[in-house]
Design a protein around this motif. Sequence first.
Motif, PDB file in Angstrom:
ATOM      1  N   ASN A  75      30.611  43.312   6.176  1.00 27.18           N
ATOM      2  CA  ASN A  75      31.769  44.018   5.633  1.00 27.18           C
ATOM      3  C   ASN A  75      32.703  43.056   4.897  1.00 27.18           C
ATOM      4  O   ASN A  75      33.221  43.361   3.831  1.00 27.18           O
ATOM      5  CB  ASN A  75      32.515  44.750   6.740  1.00 27.18           C
ATOM      6  N   ARG A  76      32.907  41.882   5.461  1.00 26.90           N
ATOM      7  CA  ARG A  76      33.822  40.912   4.852  1.00 26.90           C
ATOM      8  C   ARG A  76      33.216  40.225   3.639  1.00 26.90           C
ATOM      9  O   ARG A  76      33.870  40.051   2.611  1.00 26.90           O
ATOM     10  CB  ARG A  76      34.234  39.853   5.861  1.00 26.90           C
ATOM     11  N   LEU A  77      31.956  39.807   3.744  1.00 28.07           N
ATOM     12  CA  LEU A  77      31.337  38.990   2.698  1.00 28.07           C
ATOM     13  C   LEU A  77      30.596  39.792   1.630  1.00 28.07           C
ATOM     14  O   LEU A  77      30.361  39.284   0.540  1.00 28.07           O
ATOM     15  CB  LEU A  77      30.369  37.990   3.330  1.00 28.07           C
ATOM     16  N   GLY A  78      30.159  40.999   1.968  1.00 32.79           N
ATOM     17  CA  GLY A  78      29.378  41.790   1.019  1.00 32.79           C
ATOM     18  C   GLY A  78      27.909  41.426   1.001  1.00 32.79           C
ATOM     19  O   GLY A  78      27.111  42.055   0.315  1.00 32.79           O
ATOM     20  N   MET A  79      27.535  40.407   1.737  1.00 32.05           N
ATOM     21  CA  MET A  79      26.140  39.997   1.939  1.00 32.05           C
ATOM     22  C   MET A  79      26.105  39.118   3.183  1.00 32.05           C
ATOM     23  O   MET A  79      27.150  38.690   3.664  1.00 32.05           O
ATOM     24  CB  MET A  79      25.574  39.247   0.734  1.00 32.05           C
ATOM     25  N   LEU A  80      24.902  38.886   3.685  1.00 33.00           N
ATOM     26  CA  LEU A  80      24.817  38.124   4.925  1.00 33.00           C
ATOM     27  C   LEU A  80      23.504  37.366   4.991  1.00 33.00           C
ATOM     28  O   LEU A  80      22.436  37.921   4.728  1.00 33.00           O
ATOM     29  CB  LEU A  80      24.933  39.076   6.120  1.00 33.00           C
ATOM     30  N   ARG A  81      23.591  36.087   5.324  1.00 29.43           N
ATOM     31  CA  ARG A  81      22.396  35.273   5.582  1.00 29.43           C
ATOM     32  C   ARG A  81      22.137  35.331   7.086  1.00 29.43           C
ATOM     33  O   ARG A  81      22.984  34.929   7.873  1.00 29.43           O
ATOM     34  CB  ARG A  81      22.618  33.824   5.177  1.00 29.43           C
ATOM     35  N   LEU A  82      20.984  35.826   7.454  1.00 26.55           N
ATOM     36  CA  LEU A  82      20.604  35.928   8.869  1.00 26.55           C
ATOM     37  C   LEU A  82      19.549  34.884   9.188  1.00 26.55           C
ATOM     38  O   LEU A  82      18.645  34.644   8.389  1.00 26.55           O
ATOM     39  CB  LEU A  82      20.029  37.307   9.180  1.00 26.55           C
ATOM     40  N   LEU A  83      19.639  34.278  10.356  1.00 23.97           N
ATOM     41  CA  LEU A  83      18.582  33.415  10.862  1.00 23.97           C
ATOM     42  C   LEU A  83      17.918  34.147  12.022  1.00 23.97           C
ATOM     43  O   LEU A  83      18.575  34.463  13.023  1.00 23.97           O
ATOM     44  CB  LEU A  83      19.135  32.068  11.315  1.00 23.97           C
ATOM     45  N   LEU A  84      16.637  34.428  11.858  1.00 27.20           N
ATOM     46  CA  LEU A  84      15.872  35.173  12.849  1.00 27.20           C
ATOM     47  C   LEU A  84      14.827  34.268  13.470  1.00 27.20           C
ATOM     48  O   LEU A  84      14.154  33.502  12.763  1.00 27.20           O
ATOM     49  CB  LEU A  84      15.184  36.377  12.192  1.00 27.20           C
ATOM     50  N   TYR A  85      14.653  34.354  14.781  1.00 27.58           N
ATOM     51  CA  TYR A  85      13.695  33.514  15.510  1.00 27.58           C
ATOM     52  C   TYR A  85      12.427  34.304  15.786  1.00 27.58           C
ATOM     53  O   TYR A  85      12.476  35.439  16.259  1.00 27.58           O
ATOM     54  CB  TYR A  85      14.319  33.056  16.826  1.00 27.58           C
ATOM     55  N   ARG A  86      11.304  33.700  15.464  1.00 19.90           N
ATOM     56  CA  ARG A  86      10.012  34.347  15.732  1.00 19.90           C
ATOM     57  C   ARG A  86       8.951  33.277  15.915  1.00 19.90           C
ATOM     58  O   ARG A  86       8.782  32.405  15.066  1.00 19.90           O
ATOM     59  CB  ARG A  86       9.645  35.245  14.563  1.00 19.90           C
ATOM     60  N   ARG A  87       8.269  33.336  17.033  1.00 18.46           N
ATOM     61  CA  ARG A  87       7.134  32.451  17.318  1.00 18.46           C
ATOM     62  C   ARG A  87       7.422  30.976  17.063  1.00 18.46           C
ATOM     63  O   ARG A  87       6.690  30.290  16.363  1.00 18.46           O
ATOM     64  CB  ARG A  87       5.913  32.902  16.535  1.00 18.46           C
ATOM     65  N   GLY A  88       8.522  30.520  17.619  1.00 22.70           N
ATOM     66  CA  GLY A  88       8.805  29.094  17.597  1.00 22.70           C
ATOM     67  C   GLY A  88       9.560  28.559  16.400  1.00 22.70           C
ATOM     68  O   GLY A  88       9.795  27.360  16.323  1.00 22.70           O
ATOM     69  N   ARG A  89       9.939  29.422  15.469  1.00 22.79           N
ATOM     70  CA  ARG A  89      10.705  28.915  14.335  1.00 22.79           C
ATOM     71  C   ARG A  89      11.694  29.958  13.837  1.00 22.79           C
ATOM     72  O   ARG A  89      11.612  31.126  14.163  1.00 22.79           O
ATOM     73  CB  ARG A  89       9.808  28.437  13.217  1.00 22.79           C
ATOM     74  N   TYR A  90      12.631  29.489  13.025  1.00 27.51           N
ATOM     75  CA  TYR A  90      13.650  30.358  12.450  1.00 27.51           C
ATOM     76  C   TYR A  90      13.295  30.691  10.999  1.00 27.51           C
ATOM     77  O   TYR A  90      12.734  29.869  10.278  1.00 27.51           O
ATOM     78  CB  TYR A  90      15.034  29.690  12.488  1.00 27.51           C
ATOM     79  N   TYR A  91      13.665  31.899  10.613  1.00 26.17           N
ATOM     80  CA  TYR A  91      13.470  32.369   9.244  1.00 26.17           C
ATOM     81  C   TYR A  91      14.804  32.866   8.716  1.00 26.17           C
ATOM     82  O   TYR A  91      15.551  33.522   9.436  1.00 26.17           O
ATOM     83  CB  TYR A  91      12.461  33.524   9.201  1.00 26.17           C
ATOM     84  N   GLU A  92      15.077  32.564   7.455  1.00 24.77           N
ATOM     85  CA  GLU A  92      16.308  33.054   6.834  1.00 24.77           C
ATOM     86  C   GLU A  92      15.999  34.338   6.068  1.00 24.77           C
ATOM     87  O   GLU A  92      15.024  34.417   5.327  1.00 24.77           O
ATOM     88  CB  GLU A  92      16.877  32.020   5.870  1.00 24.77           C
ATOM     89  N   ARG A  93      16.835  35.328   6.243  1.00 24.04           N
ATOM     90  CA  ARG A  93      16.732  36.591   5.514  1.00 24.04           C
ATOM     91  C   ARG A  93      18.117  36.943   4.991  1.00 24.04           C
ATOM     92  O   ARG A  93      19.123  36.722   5.663  1.00 24.04           O
ATOM     93  CB  ARG A  93      16.209  37.720   6.404  1.00 24.04           C
ATOM     94  N   ILE A  94      18.164  37.503   3.804  1.00 20.82           N
ATOM     95  CA  ILE A  94      19.413  37.902   3.183  1.00 20.82           C
ATOM     96  C   ILE A  94      19.571  39.411   3.331  1.00 20.82           C
ATOM     97  O   ILE A  94      18.646  40.178   3.024  1.00 20.82           O
ATOM     98  CB  ILE A  94      19.451  37.542   1.682  1.00 20.82           C
ATOM     99  N   LEU A  95      20.726  39.827   3.808  1.00 20.15           N
ATOM    100  CA  LEU A  95      21.038  41.245   3.981  1.00 20.15           C
ATOM    101  C   LEU A  95      22.153  41.611   3.010  1.00 20.15           C
ATOM    102  O   LEU A  95      23.181  40.943   2.959  1.00 20.15           O
ATOM    103  CB  LEU A  95      21.471  41.511   5.429  1.00 20.15           C
ATOM    104  N   THR A  96      21.925  42.677   2.234  1.00 17.65           N
ATOM    105  CA  THR A  96      22.938  43.197   1.330  1.00 17.65           C
ATOM    106  C   THR A  96      23.114  44.682   1.601  1.00 17.65           C
ATOM    107  O   THR A  96      22.202  45.334   2.109  1.00 17.65           O
ATOM    108  CB  THR A  96      22.550  42.970  -0.143  1.00 17.65           C
TER     109      THR A  96
END
Length: 99
Positions: A75-96
């Motif tokens: 709501n504040r930024l208008g987009m969001l960088r998420l770090l998601l954990y799966r099977r031993g590592r993190y992945y970055e995903r962008i949410l708009t």
Amino acid sequence: MAIYVVWKGDHDYEPALQVAKGPLIYMTEGYVNQLDISAMRAFFKPHIERMTEEDALLLSGPTIMNVVAAALALNRLGMLRLLLYRRGRYYERILTPLL
């Protein structure tokens, strides 16, 4: 860039630094009443106010805490960088927003 961790659990969050630049900033730790959304908002507010589009939100802890933190940041930024954990590592995903 900073990595905002929703809830500091007993996990090692250092591997997230391989995907995004630190520092790691813990938004909450210990017991948080999952039914008290107002309290969560108060915990998250100072962190969300400092976040920029270059920062990432690392999802951790109870689902409701992640939902509230992500909603406030998006709501504040208008987009969001998420770090998601799966099977031993993190992945970055962008949410708009859809609209």
